[in-house]
Design a protein around this motif. Structure first.
Motif, PDB file in Angstrom:
ATOM      1  N   THR A   1       0.839  -1.209   0.000  1.00 58.12           N
ATOM      2  CA  THR A   1       0.000   0.000   0.000  1.00 58.12           C
ATOM      3  C   THR A   1       0.872   1.257   0.000  1.00 58.12           C
ATOM      4  O   THR A   1       0.634   2.206  -0.759  1.00 58.12           O
ATOM      5  CB  THR A   1      -0.940  -0.019   1.227  1.00 58.12           C
ATOM      6  N   TYR A   2       1.886   1.269   0.873  1.00 61.64           N
ATOM      7  CA  TYR A   2       2.791   2.428   0.891  1.00 61.64           C
ATOM      8  C   TYR A   2       3.398   2.658  -0.498  1.00 61.64           C
ATOM      9  O   TYR A   2       3.529   3.792  -0.951  1.00 61.64           O
ATOM     10  CB  TYR A   2       3.924   2.208   1.903  1.00 61.64           C
ATOM     11  N   ARG A   3       3.751   1.561  -1.184  1.00 64.50           N
ATOM     12  CA  ARG A   3       4.337   1.676  -2.512  1.00 64.50           C
ATOM     13  C   ARG A   3       3.357   2.267  -3.527  1.00 64.50           C
ATOM     14  O   ARG A   3       3.703   3.127  -4.330  1.00 64.50           O
ATOM     15  CB  ARG A   3       4.778   0.291  -3.014  1.00 64.50           C
ATOM     16  N   ARG A   4       2.122   1.772  -3.441  1.00 62.43           N
ATOM     17  CA  ARG A   4       1.110   2.271  -4.378  1.00 62.43           C
ATOM     18  C   ARG A   4       0.875   3.771  -4.178  1.00 62.43           C
ATOM     19  O   ARG A   4       0.760   4.528  -5.149  1.00 62.43           O
ATOM     20  CB  ARG A   4      -0.196   1.490  -4.205  1.00 62.43           C
ATOM     21  N   TRP A   5       0.810   4.197  -2.933  1.00 59.33           N
ATOM     22  CA  TRP A   5       0.572   5.619  -2.675  1.00 59.33           C
ATOM     23  C   TRP A   5       1.762   6.470  -3.111  1.00 59.33           C
ATOM     24  O   TRP A   5       1.595   7.581  -3.610  1.00 59.33           O
ATOM     25  CB  TRP A   5       0.235   5.836  -1.189  1.00 59.33           C
ATOM     26  N   LYS A   6       2.941   5.946  -2.936  1.00 60.31           N
ATOM     27  CA  LYS A   6       4.143   6.672  -3.388  1.00 60.31           C
ATOM     28  C   LYS A   6       4.083   6.819  -4.911  1.00 60.31           C
ATOM     29  O   LYS A   6       4.314   7.897  -5.458  1.00 60.31           O
ATOM     30  CB  LYS A   6       5.398   5.899  -2.956  1.00 60.31           C
ATOM     31  N   ALA A   7       3.752   5.715  -5.582  1.00 63.64           N
ATOM     32  CA  ALA A   7       3.680   5.740  -7.045  1.00 63.64           C
ATOM     33  C   ALA A   7       2.585   6.694  -7.523  1.00 63.64           C
ATOM     34  O   ALA A   7       2.692   7.289  -8.599  1.00 63.64           O
ATOM     35  CB  ALA A   7       3.423   4.330  -7.584  1.00 63.64           C
ATOM     36  N   ALA A   8       1.549   6.875  -6.712  1.00 62.50           N
ATOM     37  CA  ALA A   8       0.436   7.753  -7.096  1.00 62.50           C
ATOM     38  C   ALA A   8       0.720   9.223  -6.791  1.00 62.50           C
ATOM     39  O   ALA A   8      -0.112  10.086  -7.082  1.00 62.50           O
ATOM     40  CB  ALA A   8      -0.842   7.300  -6.395  1.00 62.50           C
ATOM     41  N   GLY A   9       1.888   9.516  -6.193  1.00 59.47           N
ATOM     42  CA  GLY A   9       2.262  10.926  -6.061  1.00 59.47           C
ATOM     43  C   GLY A   9       2.576  11.430  -4.662  1.00 59.47           C
ATOM     44  O   GLY A   9       2.961  12.587  -4.488  1.00 59.47           O
ATOM     45  N   ALA A  10       2.401  10.587  -3.623  1.00 58.64           N
ATOM     46  CA  ALA A  10       2.763  11.050  -2.273  1.00 58.64           C
ATOM     47  C   ALA A  10       4.283  11.029  -2.137  1.00 58.64           C
ATOM     48  O   ALA A  10       4.942  10.156  -2.693  1.00 58.64           O
ATOM     49  CB  ALA A  10       2.144  10.144  -1.214  1.00 58.64           C
ATOM     50  N   SER A  11       4.845  12.011  -1.405  1.00 63.68           N
ATOM     51  CA  SER A  11       6.301  11.984  -1.262  1.00 63.68           C
ATOM     52  C   SER A  11       6.752  11.932   0.191  1.00 63.68           C
ATOM     53  O   SER A  11       7.926  11.696   0.465  1.00 63.68           O
ATOM     54  CB  SER A  11       6.926  13.188  -1.961  1.00 63.68           C
ATOM     55  N   ARG A  12       5.817  12.148   1.114  1.00 61.37           N
ATOM     56  CA  ARG A  12       6.197  12.126   2.536  1.00 61.37           C
ATOM     57  C   ARG A  12       5.156  11.331   3.303  1.00 61.37           C
ATOM     58  O   ARG A  12       3.977  11.323   2.926  1.00 61.37           O
ATOM     59  CB  ARG A  12       6.197  13.542   3.106  1.00 61.37           C
ATOM     60  N   TYR A  13       5.588  10.731   4.398  1.00 65.92           N
ATOM     61  CA  TYR A  13       4.645   9.979   5.222  1.00 65.92           C
ATOM     62  C   TYR A  13       4.979  10.204   6.693  1.00 65.92           C
ATOM     63  O   TYR A  13       6.138  10.119   7.088  1.00 65.92           O
ATOM     64  CB  TYR A  13       4.721   8.480   4.911  1.00 65.92           C
ATOM     65  N   LEU A  14       3.937  10.508   7.447  1.00 66.93           N
ATOM     66  CA  LEU A  14       4.084  10.721   8.890  1.00 66.93           C
ATOM     67  C   LEU A  14       3.471   9.558   9.653  1.00 66.93           C
ATOM     68  O   LEU A  14       2.282   9.277   9.491  1.00 66.93           O
ATOM     69  CB  LEU A  14       3.279  11.952   9.316  1.00 66.93           C
ATOM     70  N   LEU A  15       4.266   8.913  10.463  1.00 68.43           N
ATOM     71  CA  LEU A  15       3.744   7.834  11.306  1.00 68.43           C
ATOM     72  C   LEU A  15       4.415   7.956  12.669  1.00 68.43           C
ATOM     73  O   LEU A  15       5.560   7.548  12.859  1.00 68.43           O
ATOM     74  CB  LEU A  15       4.046   6.463  10.682  1.00 68.43           C
ATOM     75  N   ARG A  16       3.684   8.550  13.598  1.00 71.22           N
ATOM     76  CA  ARG A  16       4.278   8.721  14.921  1.00 71.22           C
ATOM     77  C   ARG A  16       4.449   7.371  15.600  1.00 71.22           C
ATOM     78  O   ARG A  16       3.530   6.565  15.580  1.00 71.22           O
ATOM     79  CB  ARG A  16       3.380   9.598  15.789  1.00 71.22           C
ATOM     80  N   ILE A  17       5.589   7.187  16.220  1.00 66.26           N
ATOM     81  CA  ILE A  17       5.793   5.969  17.002  1.00 66.26           C
ATOM     82  C   ILE A  17       5.063   6.111  18.353  1.00 66.26           C
ATOM     83  O   ILE A  17       4.840   5.131  19.038  1.00 66.26           O
ATOM     84  CB  ILE A  17       7.315   5.684  17.165  1.00 66.26           C
ATOM     85  N   GLU A  18       4.687   7.316  18.693  1.00 65.36           N
ATOM     86  CA  GLU A  18       3.948   7.692  19.921  1.00 65.36           C
ATOM     87  C   GLU A  18       4.846   7.641  21.159  1.00 65.36           C
ATOM     88  O   GLU A  18       4.816   8.553  21.976  1.00 65.36           O
ATOM     89  CB  GLU A  18       2.681   6.852  20.159  1.00 65.36           C
ATOM     90  N   THR A  19       5.621   6.590  21.313  1.00 64.78           N
ATOM     91  CA  THR A  19       6.686   6.514  22.316  1.00 64.78           C
ATOM     92  C   THR A  19       7.672   5.458  21.830  1.00 64.78           C
ATOM     93  O   THR A  19       7.259   4.460  21.244  1.00 64.78           O
ATOM     94  CB  THR A  19       6.187   6.137  23.722  1.00 64.78           C
ATOM     95  N   SER A  20       8.953   5.684  22.077  1.00 62.76           N
ATOM     96  CA  SER A  20       9.945   4.690  21.654  1.00 62.76           C
ATOM     97  C   SER A  20      10.087   3.585  22.694  1.00 62.76           C
ATOM     98  O   SER A  20      10.855   2.652  22.496  1.00 62.76           O
ATOM     99  CB  SER A  20      11.302   5.367  21.417  1.00 62.76           C
ATOM    100  N   SER A  21       9.353   3.693  23.793  1.00 58.73           N
ATOM    101  CA  SER A  21       9.429   2.653  24.824  1.00 58.73           C
ATOM    102  C   SER A  21       8.327   1.613  24.604  1.00 58.73           C
ATOM    103  O   SER A  21       7.139   1.927  24.755  1.00 58.73           O
ATOM    104  CB  SER A  21       9.268   3.299  26.213  1.00 58.73           C
ATOM    105  N   PRO A  22       8.709   0.371  24.287  1.00 55.53           N
ATOM    106  CA  PRO A  22       7.683  -0.661  24.080  1.00 55.53           C
ATOM    107  C   PRO A  22       6.817  -0.872  25.327  1.00 55.53           C
ATOM    108  O   PRO A  22       5.622  -1.134  25.203  1.00 55.53           O
ATOM    109  CB  PRO A  22       8.500  -1.921  23.756  1.00 55.53           C
TER     110      PRO A  22
END
Ligand code: 5AD
Length: 365
Positions: free
Chosen positions: A149-170
């Protein structure tokens, strides 16, 4: 100013990633006005070196609040029956993209609840194809998805993606999410985004119940380890219709704002050339919270260009600002507030991450 702060700042300015977890913890914990001022002005100086006295804008389109996730802090979590759910149509999204382009923002963020389905993937593709002629820098913020899905959206014209990890502590992540939400998958998604060639953004919430300054310091080290290009982070603000709001809160509004700004400054001092957003959560805590974020080292703002009729339904936390402000008044307002701190809007420029440019030139040689 105490000598240790002075020496931390000096070391930070020498080169990126030149601070230890304990240095970062010290910066994040600062309460003294003068010491914070000194740290902010060093971070702001770096911001000006990297991005000039300019702020890059991305119009934020909240495309829908239907969400498969049930994060214990979030107002649009699946179990919150009090929210009326909506999804914009492709035409709605394209209309808001026109508003964004006409305002001269040159970049746009499509953000929404997490939906993993073929219907949603192709809906986003249709939006991306429909706005191609506007020539905008396009950021997606649509949660965890398959690499395909990420690949398809990139191919369709998106160039940046934001995905917060929210916290780096598992461990902390596990306390903030139901058992079926996986920190490991979220990290794997960040890696997948990187492989797909996006400018990758992540971030965390600060002032969470049970979170320490050292947790936040490790978050900043995590950003460095993942070598991300963009950071979007802000203080946690309780939402009354969520389970986390019932837990004891260690921070008041002033404390949340303080730690949110300290995080921006510490992140700028550690990473130097990434794009850092002054997020709306700061503005929810103080009317000039985002401008304070710029003066602490941020260089990006995300004014809302979603039609006002939908904004009330997209409340992640209590007290979301600008619920009634249309795109035009919000632009004028922003222009005035930025002028007051000697900053200009980077009109007509996409404002890509300098870090992304540096790392991609490095690898293509
Ligand atoms: N307070 C502050 N930020 C929140 N988010 C979700 N709920 C809250 C809250 N109560 C943030 C999360 C998410 C982003 C879209 O909004 O970090 O990634």
């Amino acid at each position: 100013m105490s000598e240790d702060i002075d020496s931390i700042v000096r070391r930070a300015l020498e080169r990126p990633r030149n601070l230890s977890v304990s240095d970062l913890t010290r910066l994040i914990s600062l309460e003294d006005r003068e010491e914070r001022q000194a740290v902010f002005s060093a971070a702001y100086g770096l911001k000006c070196r990297v991005a000039g006295k300019r702020v890059s804008l991305r119009g934020l389109v909240e495309i829908g609040n239907v969400c498969a996730k049930d994060c214990l802090y979030c107002g649009i979590r699946r179990s919150n029956a009090a929210v009326e759910r909506y999804r914009l149509s492709v035409d709605d999204v394209l209309r808001m993209a026109e508003v964004d382009a006409q305002a001269g923002y040159a970049s746009i963020v499509l953000q929404g609840g997490e939906i993993e389905s073929e219907a949603n993937t192709s809906f986003i593709e249709a939006c991306l194809h429909g706005m191609a002629h506007l020539n905008l820098g396009i950021t997606l913020s649509l949660g965890e998805q398959s690499e395909e899905t990420y690949r398809r959206w990139k191919a369709a014209g998106a160039s940046r993606y934001l995905l917060r990890i929210e916290t780096s502590s598992p461990e902390l992540y596990a306390r903030l999410h139901p058992a079926d939400h996986s920190w490991t998958r979220r990290v794997a998604c960040l890696d997948a985004l990187r492989r797909c060639g996006y400018q990758v953004g992540t971030g965390v919430m600060s002032a969470l119940p049970g979170q320490t300054a050292e947790d936040l310091a490790r978050d900043i080290v995590f950003f460095g380890e993942k070598d991300v290009d963009m950071i979007g982070m802000g203080p946690y603000i309780p939402h009354p219709d969520t389970p986390l709001a019932a837990q004891p809160q260690a921070w008041d509004a002033a404390g949340r704002l303080r730690v949110g700004l300290n995080m921006i400054a510490a992140t700028r001092l550690y990473l130097h050339d990434v794009n850092i957003a002054a997020t709306t959560a700061l503005q929810a805590l103080a009317p000039d919270g985002r401008e304070q974020g710029i003066l602490a080292g941020a260089n990006v703002m995300m004014p809302n260009v979603t039609d006002v009729v939908y904004r009330r339904q997209y409340q992640l936390y209590a007290g979301k600002p600008c619920l009634d402000e249309n795109a035009q008044t919000s632009r004028e307002h922003l222009e005035r507030q930025l002028a007051a701190i000697g900053e200009r809007i980077n009109y007509g420029e996409r404002g890509d991450s300098a870090h992304f440019a540096a790392r991609t030139t490095r690898t293509s040689r």
